[in-house]
Write an enzyme that holds these catalytic residues in place. Structure first.
Site, PDB file in Angstrom:
ATOM      1  N   ARG A  25       0.822  -1.220   0.000  1.00  0.00           N
ATOM      2  CA  ARG A  25       0.000   0.000   0.000  1.00  0.00           C
ATOM      3  C   ARG A  25       0.852   1.265   0.000  1.00  0.00           C
ATOM      4  NH1 ARG A  25      -3.716   2.928   3.883  1.00  0.00           N
ATOM      5  NH2 ARG A  25      -5.616   3.376   2.700  1.00  0.00           N
ATOM      6  N   ILE A  51      -7.397   7.577  -1.002  1.00  0.00           N
ATOM      7  CA  ILE A  51      -7.227   6.126  -1.074  1.00  0.00           C
ATOM      8  C   ILE A  51      -8.018   5.550   0.096  1.00  0.00           C
ATOM      9  CG2 ILE A  51      -5.025   6.359   0.161  1.00  0.00           C
ATOM     10  CD1 ILE A  51      -4.099   3.772  -1.104  1.00  0.00           C
ATOM     11  N   SER A  52      -8.917   4.622  -0.202  1.00  0.00           N
ATOM     12  CA  SER A  52      -9.826   4.102   0.822  1.00  0.00           C
ATOM     13  C   SER A  52      -9.083   3.357   1.916  1.00  0.00           C
ATOM     14  CB  SER A  52     -10.850   3.156   0.181  1.00  0.00           C
ATOM     15  OG  SER A  52     -11.672   3.844  -0.734  1.00  0.00           O
ATOM     16  N   GLN A  53      -9.695   3.318   3.098  1.00  0.00           N
ATOM     17  CA  GLN A  53      -9.092   2.585   4.201  1.00  0.00           C
ATOM     18  C   GLN A  53      -9.056   1.092   3.877  1.00  0.00           C
ATOM     19  OE1 GLN A  53     -12.740   3.391   6.925  1.00  0.00           O
ATOM     20  NE2 GLN A  53     -11.684   1.674   7.903  1.00  0.00           N
ATOM     21  N   PRO A  54      -8.053   0.382   4.346  1.00  0.00           N
ATOM     22  CA  PRO A  54      -7.911  -1.038   4.018  1.00  0.00           C
ATOM     23  C   PRO A  54      -9.157  -1.872   4.322  1.00  0.00           C
ATOM     24  CG  PRO A  54      -5.888  -0.234   4.989  1.00  0.00           C
ATOM     25  CD  PRO A  54      -6.886   0.892   5.096  1.00  0.00           C
TER      26      PRO A  54
END
Length: 207
Positions: A25, A51-54
């Site tokens: 990431r 960027i979206s959270q995992p």
């Protein structure tokens, strides 16, 4: 990240977990955010996007019920991270991004990391990518008041759309299965916060 933020919160698809562990990431965030790349929250990227959270990436992929032979449409390429993770789970990913600079950078990063089963397209995500349809799953990283009908037209029977629906703090992540008879089954996966889905087509005049 995989143990505490994903597995302990209900992500149990082993292929998704393996993909989340594999994809670096830190390669998809800005240099100043690299140290916090694996923290479970969104991070800013260019063009006012994130960027979206995992956890949300993993939840979206798990809800799509992906198989190795699937072809996926990824709406809102952004950094390319979600497309990279999906590419480890399915046969092919087509990812569309309206911001040309973001699309070019994501394509460059994906190529440099060897994710050669991802195709990045510059265009209006609300229209999908008809030339590459049908898709076994359509995954969106942007929210709208309702899921565009064009996506359902490009979805294979039995496929799923996973997308945030709603505005502001009222967004909900929906998984919608398109049955072979054309009916749709909606599952609410909980509250989320995504950037809005923007169309390049002007609104029709009123009156």
């Amino acid at each position: 990240m995989v143990t505490e933020d994903l597995r302990d919160r209900g992500i149990d698809d082993e292929r998704v977990l393996a993909a989340m562990a594999e994809v670096p990431r830190e390669e998809f965030v800005t240099h100043r955010d690299r140290d916090g790349a694996y923290e479970d929250h969104p991070l800013p990227i260019a063009e006012g996007q994130t960027i979206s959270q995992p956890y949300i990436v993993a939840l979206t992929l798990q809800a799509a019920r992906l198989r190795p032979d699937h072809v996926v449409l990824d709406i809102g390429t952004g950094s390319g991270y979600a497309a990279a993770v999906a590419s480890r789970v399915v046969s092919r990913v087509v990812s569309i991004e309206r911001h040309a600079a973001l699309a070019r950078r994501a394509a460059s990063v994906l190529r440099s990391l060897g994710y050669d089963n991802v195709t990045v397209v510059i265009g209006d995500g609300t229209q999908g990518v008809g030339d590459a349809a049908p898709f076994d799953a359509i995954l969106s990283a942007a929210a709208s008041g309702s899921i565009p009908e064009s996506w359902f037209e490009q979805l294979a029977p039995g496929g799923r759309i996973v997308a945030p629906v709603g505005h502001g703090w009222g967004q909900r992540l929906h998984s919608v299965k398109l049955r072979k008879d054309g009916t749709r089954v909606v599952t609410d996966l909980g509250g989320v916060a995504f950037v809005p889905l923007v169309s390049d087509d002007p609104l029709p005049p009123r009156g």
